[in-house]
Design an enzyme around this catalytic site. Structure first.
Site, short mmCIF file in Angstrom:
data_model
loop_
_atom_site.label_atom_id
_atom_site.label_comp_id
_atom_site.label_asym_id
_atom_site.label_seq_id
_atom_site.Cartn_x
_atom_site.Cartn_y
_atom_site.Cartn_z
N CYS A 163 -35.65 -22.95 56.24
CA CYS A 163 -34.69 -23.73 55.52
C CYS A 163 -33.23 -23.12 55.29
O CYS A 163 -33.16 -21.86 55.75
CB CYS A 163 -35.18 -23.79 54.06
N ALA A 188 -40.28 15.47 62.56
CA ALA A 188 -39.83 16.86 62.43
C ALA A 188 -40.23 17.43 63.75
O ALA A 188 -41.42 17.65 63.91
CB ALA A 188 -39.89 17.23 61.24
N GLY A 197 -36.69 21.66 64.63
CA GLY A 197 -35.17 21.96 65.14
C GLY A 197 -34.17 21.52 63.84
O GLY A 197 -34.51 20.97 62.87
N ASP A 205 -31.66 19.01 64.25
CA ASP A 205 -31.45 17.68 64.11
C ASP A 205 -32.03 16.93 62.86
O ASP A 205 -31.82 16.50 61.93
CB ASP A 205 -31.42 16.96 65.38
N THR A 224 -34.17 18.54 60.72
CA THR A 224 -34.04 19.22 59.48
C THR A 224 -32.69 18.83 58.77
O THR A 224 -32.81 18.46 57.45
CB THR A 224 -33.93 20.69 59.64
N ALA A 277 -31.28 15.68 59.22
CA ALA A 277 -31.45 14.35 58.88
C ALA A 277 -32.38 14.44 57.34
O ALA A 277 -31.96 13.57 56.58
CB ALA A 277 -32.23 13.78 59.83
N ALA A 278 -33.54 15.13 57.31
CA ALA A 278 -34.47 15.16 56.16
C ALA A 278 -33.75 15.58 54.81
O ALA A 278 -33.64 15.09 53.95
CB ALA A 278 -35.58 15.85 56.57
#
Length: 305
Positions: A2, A247, A250, A252, A254, A256-257
């Site tokens: 719809c 994870a 490394g 990157d 770490t 990001a987290a």
């Protein structure tokens, strides 16, 4: 499938021009619904004017006009493509959205997965087997008109939805409610009206048009009143933002987290052991990172190599 549509009018002197623009939206929206369409106008005193038809708006354009007048506050509409699971051989107006209850008018895009359960629980009798028809009488029973009450009521609904809602008792406002189904709003500065639709393309806004188009936030309840006030609350009162981070131990993953934690996410790390040369060092590193960040760690052993 719809398309939900709606408009709230801030200046009734423009009602005829607003109706013309709304008709254009309905015709564009027929690519999401060619089987039937309906329009319900709520006037200042709470009375309603409506039209429902089989087919698509472009084939019955004359039905798109004569619904708006100088007393119209809110208009709610729907274009519907009938799924095979809800096929009705001999359709009538009672099978066509928007659906009306004693108080509320509802246009719905999506699927109500527990409509039969809701019907039994609250002793509701709907006049059609279409799932969306359960919503108006359900809201009549549970919703007192407030945003908090609407959120609590809709917490019982299972499925996907984008709703445009009108309230006959308070005809000076319109509601847009969505989980992951989209709703767009376009405020037309020249017409002094806010339009709603399932796709922004349906507004047909040109680069220099005095129109502001916005995608409403997912999982939100938005109320817009005739005095141009906007009230918004999240659809879920305590929305838990969770993230699963792969994870390696490394830099990157770490970073990001850490960024997600600072942004308020409930982070879980997941690490894969796959019998590679650096396995022990990576396992040691990721465990230390998990401990330092104070987040849960999931380790999964694989036999890739």
């Amino acid at each position: 499938m719809c398309s939900v549509s709606g408009v709230i009018i801030f200046d009734n002197s423009n009602f005829d021009k607003i109706e013309k623009k709304f008709a254009q939206i309905m015709k564009k929206a027929e690519d999401r619904g060619r089987d039937s369409f309906g329009i319900v106008a709520i006037e200042k005193d709470g009375n309603v004017r409506s039209i429902r038809s089989l087919g698509k708006p472009s084939d019955y354009e004359e039905k798109l006009y004569g619904i708006f007048n100088e007393n119209t506050n809110v208009v709610i509409a729907n274009n519907r493509a009938e799924p095979t699971t809800e096929y009705i051989n001999k359709k009538s107006e009672k099978d066509i959205q928007p659906f009306e209850g004693e108080r509320y008018v509802v246009s719905h895009n999506g699927i109500i997965a527990n409509d039969n359960e809701i019907e039994r629980k609250y002793g509701i009798h709907r006049q059609t087997k279409i799932d969306s028809a359960i919503i108006p009488p359900f809201l009549d029973k549970l919703w007192d008109g407030s945003l908090e009450s609407l959120r609590k009521s809709l917490s019982e609904i299972k499925g996907s939805f984008a709703f445009i809602l009108g309230d006959k008792k308070r005809p000076d406002r319109i509601f847009a409610v969505q989980n992951f189904k989209p709703i767009y709003m376009a405020y037309d500065f020249s017409l002094k009206a806010a339009f709603f639709s399932s796709l922004d393309d349906y507004f047909d806004v040109k680069p220099f048009d005095p129109v502001n188009v916005k995608k409403l936030d997912p999982y939100s309840i938005v109320e817009i009143t005739k005095d141009m006030k906007i009230n918004q609350i999240p659809l879920i009162s305590k929305l838990s933002k969770r993230a699963l981070v792969i994870a390696s131990g490394g830099l990157d993953s770490t970073v990001a987290a850490t960024k997600l934690i600072r942004d308020g996410y409930d982070v879980t790390l997941i690490h894969f052991n796959y019998n590679h040369k650096a396995e022990e060092k990576e396992r040691e590193a990721v465990r230390k990172i998990s401990e330092y960040l104070n987040v849960k760690l999931i380790e999964m052993d694989t036999n890739i190599f």
